[in-house]
Scaffold this motif. Structure first.
Motif, PDB file in Angstrom:
ATOM      1  N   MET A 152       0.815  -1.221   0.000  1.00  0.00           N
ATOM      2  CA  MET A 152       0.000   0.000   0.000  1.00  0.00           C
ATOM      3  C   MET A 152       0.849   1.271   0.000  1.00  0.00           C
ATOM      4  SD  MET A 152      -3.243  -0.998   2.418  1.00  0.00           S
ATOM      5  CE  MET A 152      -2.312  -1.039   3.960  1.00  0.00           C
ATOM      6  N   SER A 182      -7.700   5.837  -5.020  1.00  0.00           N
ATOM      7  CA  SER A 182      -6.702   4.862  -4.588  1.00  0.00           C
ATOM      8  C   SER A 182      -6.121   4.102  -5.764  1.00  0.00           C
ATOM      9  CB  SER A 182      -7.302   3.866  -3.595  1.00  0.00           C
ATOM     10  OG  SER A 182      -6.273   3.086  -3.000  1.00  0.00           O
ATOM     11  N   ASP A 239      -5.039  -1.336  -2.213  1.00  0.00           N
ATOM     12  CA  ASP A 239      -6.077  -1.657  -1.238  1.00  0.00           C
ATOM     13  C   ASP A 239      -6.123  -0.701  -0.047  1.00  0.00           C
ATOM     14  OD1 ASP A 239      -6.826  -3.733  -2.825  1.00  0.00           O
ATOM     15  OD2 ASP A 239      -6.077  -5.328  -1.528  1.00  0.00           O
ATOM     16  N   ARG A 240      -5.215   0.246   0.043  1.00  0.00           N
ATOM     17  CA  ARG A 240      -5.393   1.308   1.041  1.00  0.00           C
ATOM     18  C   ARG A 240      -6.642   2.096   0.648  1.00  0.00           C
ATOM     19  NH1 ARG A 240      -1.782   3.272   4.700  1.00  0.00           N
ATOM     20  NH2 ARG A 240       0.066   2.585   3.563  1.00  0.00           N
ATOM     21  N   HIS A 241      -7.455   2.480   1.616  1.00  0.00           N
ATOM     22  CA  HIS A 241      -8.712   3.143   1.258  1.00  0.00           C
ATOM     23  C   HIS A 241      -8.482   4.279   0.283  1.00  0.00           C
ATOM     24  CE1 HIS A 241     -11.960   6.097   1.569  1.00  0.00           C
ATOM     25  NE2 HIS A 241     -12.748   5.049   1.703  1.00  0.00           N
ATOM     26  N   ASP A 285     -12.121   6.118   5.859  1.00  0.00           N
ATOM     27  CA  ASP A 285     -11.155   5.025   5.966  1.00  0.00           C
ATOM     28  C   ASP A 285     -11.063   4.435   7.371  1.00  0.00           C
ATOM     29  OD1 ASP A 285      -9.756   6.990   7.321  1.00  0.00           O
ATOM     30  OD2 ASP A 285      -7.998   6.932   6.028  1.00  0.00           O
ATOM     31  N   ARG A 327      -8.526  -1.503   4.685  1.00  0.00           N
ATOM     32  CA  ARG A 327      -8.104  -2.057   3.400  1.00  0.00           C
ATOM     33  C   ARG A 327      -9.374  -2.338   2.600  1.00  0.00           C
ATOM     34  NH1 ARG A 327      -2.647  -4.608   2.767  1.00  0.00           N
ATOM     35  NH2 ARG A 327      -3.609  -5.496   0.903  1.00  0.00           N
ATOM     36  N   GLU A 332     -10.668  -3.979  -0.977  1.00  0.00           N
ATOM     37  CA  GLU A 332     -10.201  -4.815  -2.082  1.00  0.00           C
ATOM     38  C   GLU A 332     -10.741  -4.309  -3.412  1.00  0.00           C
ATOM     39  OE1 GLU A 332     -10.266  -9.509  -3.532  1.00  0.00           O
ATOM     40  OE2 GLU A 332     -10.947  -8.950  -1.522  1.00  0.00           O
TER      41      GLU A 332
END
Length: 287
Positions: A141, A183, A186-188, A239, A262, A264
């Motif tokens: 990330m 983004s 997978d980090r918000h 987040d 996270r 997806e």
């Protein structure tokens, strides 16, 4: 996803001594020596320096480094950027060596923010030793997230989504002052973009630590070191990060938190009407 993650941030500052205290003593980043100049270089994981602060005649962001998978992807994406009419320049071997990357290209986004696409970080295999933080959440990330501005926030959003392929996560602020949260992993959110007068500029950086104790200890360090608080401890609605904000030496909004979501892949977008479930009470900057 064409862009892997936020890889590094490079700043110019008129006050390197203040950044030694802020980045090293407060944030808890690991200082690393550089032979090229007097710039301050800081690691937070196994990557080369993710934050570099150089002496300048004015304080500004000089590069937001976005990592791509390899040279093929860098050249393909650079071609797509150039096809929009934006000038793309390849970094020299000497510049790449100074950044400890295999190669990079640079350009300004539609808001005037200096962007670098890089690949192949050069690892020295020396374990990172963080003086006051158990660990930072990076890996797939990247180093965290940033918010930048330009005169036309929607044009920025369309560039990052349509050309660079970022996911849209959510918006905030209504039609007249929208912030788009985007983004590349997978980090918000990796990036936020919004409108502001004048040329592009950095307004926010987030560092995510591994645990709640890291956040509490950082709050204690901020008080001890006299780092001015911007927002009290709180929990975001988008987040779910539990965090607080301080003012950097240049009054960037620096967020220190943990336990961010996270997410997806690509998911339906939404708008938030409150920034926090609780906390994050704002404090104006000191005079």
């Amino acid at each position: 996803m064409p862009i892997h993650s936020l890889g590094y941030v490079r700043l110019d500052s008129t006050d390197l001594e203040a950044w030694k205290t802020f980045a090293g003593d407060f944030l808890g980043l690991m200082p690393v020596a550089g032979e090229e100049d007097e710039s301050l270089r800081y690691r937070m994981d196994d990557y080369p320096a993710r934050m570099v602060v150089s002496r300048g005649s004015e304080s500004k962001m000089t590069a937001l480094g976005l990592e791509v998978l390899n040279e093929r992807d860098m050249r393909r994406i650079a071609g797509e950027v150039a096809s929009t009419g934006i000038k793309v320049v390849e970094g020299s071997d000497a510049e790449s060596d100074e950044r400890r990357v295999t190669g990079f290209v640079r350009f300004d986004d539609p808001g005037g923010n200096p962007i670098e696409l890089f690949y192949g970080p050069i690892l020295d295999h020396v374990p990172v030793r963080l003086p006051t933080v158990s660990a930072f959440v990076t890996g797939d990330m990247g180093m965290g997230h940033a918010i930048v501005t330009g005169e036309n926030g929607r044009a920025l959003k369309e560039f990052y989504t349509d050309v660079l392929g970022f996911y849209e996560r959510n918006t905030m602020g209504g039609r007249d002052r929208t912030v788009w949260f985007l983004s590349s992993n997978d980090r918000h959110h990796t990036l936020g973009v919004t409108s502001a007068p004048g040329p592009g500029r950095l307004i926010h950086l987030m560092f995510e630590a591994a645990g709640l104790d890291d956040v509490g200890l950082a709050l204690d360090r901020a008080e001890k070191l006299g780092v001015p608080l911007m927002n009290t401890l709180g929990k975001h609605t988008n987040d779910h990060m539990v965090s607080f904000y301080v003012y950097s030496p240049e009054r960037y909004a620096i967020e220190f938190g943990f336990d961010g979501l996270r997410v997806e892949g690509e998911q339906p977008t939404y708008e938030i009407t409150e920034g926090a479930f609780w906390g994050h009470k704002f404090t104006p900057p000191p005079a």
